[in-house]
Enzyme design. Structure first.
Site, PDB file in Angstrom:
ATOM      1  N   TYR A  62       0.679  -1.261  -0.055  1.00 46.92           N
ATOM      2  CA  TYR A  62       0.011   0.049   0.183  1.00 46.92           C
ATOM      3  C   TYR A  62       1.103   1.274  -0.131  1.00 46.92           C
ATOM      4  CZ  TYR A  62      -4.035  -3.000   1.341  1.00 46.92           C
ATOM      5  OH  TYR A  62      -4.892  -4.001   1.403  1.00 46.92           O
ATOM      6  N   SER A  63       0.864   1.830  -1.047  1.00 47.45           N
ATOM      7  CA  SER A  63       1.565   3.214  -1.335  1.00 47.45           C
ATOM      8  C   SER A  63       3.265   2.975  -0.840  1.00 47.45           C
ATOM      9  CB  SER A  63       1.094   4.486  -0.518  1.00 47.45           C
ATOM     10  OG  SER A  63      -0.057   4.669  -0.824  1.00 47.45           O
TER      11      SER A  63
END
Length: 345
Positions: A62-63
């Protein structure tokens, strides 16, 4: 907030948990999800804790790790009040060592996650995908070492097929390794494949479902309607290619039923959709997401009440699809059904 046992483990988790995929906002996909920074994240965590929601889910992908960093900053100083769930296994780069769940990859992934989260242990660590190139025993023995080292408390998986999960559980039993207690799965009123194989397996083997994308990748928010264009600010404009597929007729049939029941209950469409999930077998926790305080408070309103049996049945009917082989004979023919009772019958 209701608390439930995570599968057959001793870990008690809230019926709703918070997904930190909106934290960080790096890259095309995750910036479309949200760009919550540490200050905003701390406010959302405050609201969650006030409501009794103390489990927060993230992943290294995630990111590009920024989600874990922001979550770590948001819970700093109150680590003992929260349950942290994270995942690893999906590719973080193009190199041969940048993906999968080999021993070297898992050891590095856990150490990196601990550093980004600012903690010395992870409550629930899940494999983000099945790695067909690494022997199951290698994966399990590595996780066993990490549990024994105190870096992980419980382990689980995400997005596994039934045979992959069962093979892993059997190997854990044969070799004395910790069993997976959670399966993070896609499950919603417009995505019910979980019910065909994985739910009966989870019920039989004591694996708790942690549900991701319970609103069908944003399609069950109440903003998408039959005969109307997709809202201009919908994230589906940029993320639809990553979303679980759904036929338009099924989507709108479910939305119509949700609208009707929302009117009867005085609840919102998302609250009704989430409450339906909370009444399903094996579901330990449903992950809610929010880009702002308003969305979060609305989703928190899914607990503290229950749909009636009739309302559940109507939603079941709206979201029903014919099961694929070999499942449909067990739904249609009494002789098959008698031999194999399903948890939803």
């Amino acid at each position: 907030m209701e608390f439930r046992r995570l599968g057959d483990s001793g870990l008690m988790v809230p019926a709703l948990s918070f997904g930190a995929g909106t934290f960080g906002g790096r890259g095309e996909l995750f910036s479309a999800w949200g760009t919550t920074d540490a200050a905003e994240a701390r406010r959302l965590v405050d609201i969650c804790l006030e409501a009794g929601l103390n489990m927060f889910d993230t992943a290294d992908v995630y990111s590009g790790g920024a989600s874990e960093e922001v979550l770590g900053a948001a819970v700093k100083g109150r680590r003992d009040q929260v349950i942290i769930s994270t995942k690893a296994g999906l590719p973080l780069g193009e190199g041969p060592a940048d993906a999968g769940t080999s021993r070297s990859r898992l050891v590095k992934a856990v150490d990196d996650a601990l550093r980004r989260l600012g903690t010395d242990y992870i409550d629930l660590f899940q494999l983000h995908a099945f790695d067909a190139g690494t022997p199951v025993q290698e994966v399990l023995s590595t996780l066993d070492d990490l549990v024994r080292a105190g870096k992980l408390r419980y382990t689980g998986v995400s997005n596994f097929a039934g045979w992959q999960l069962m093979k892993s559980l059997d190997a854990a039993d044969r070799h004395g390794y910790p069993r997976y207690v959670a399966h993070q799965v896609y499950y919603s009123l417009i995505g019910r494949d979980y019910e065909w194989d994985l739910m009966p397996l989870a019920l039989d083997q004591g694996v708790g479902a942690v549900v991701w994308s319970p609103l069908g990748w944003g399609r069950l928010t109440g903003r998408i309607r039959r005969g109307q264009p997709l809202p201009a600010d919908s994230r589906l404009h940029t993320t639809a290619d990553f979303a679980p597929p759904v036929e338009d007729e099924l989507l709108f049939r479910v939305v119509d039923a949700l609208d009707e029941i929302a009117g009867e209950t005085g609840r919102t469409v998302p609250q009704v959709a989430l409450n339906w999930l909370l009444q399903r077998p094996t579901v330990s926790s449903v992950i809610i997401g929010a880009r702002n305080e308003t969305q979060l408070r609305q989703n928190l309103g899914a607990v503290g009440w229950n749909l009636t049996a009739d309302q559940v049945a109507r939603l079941d009917a709206a979201g029903a699809r014919t099961a694929p082989y070999p499942h449909f004979p067990y739904e249609r023919q009494e002789a098959f059904a008698r031999l194999n009772p399903h948890p939803l019958r």
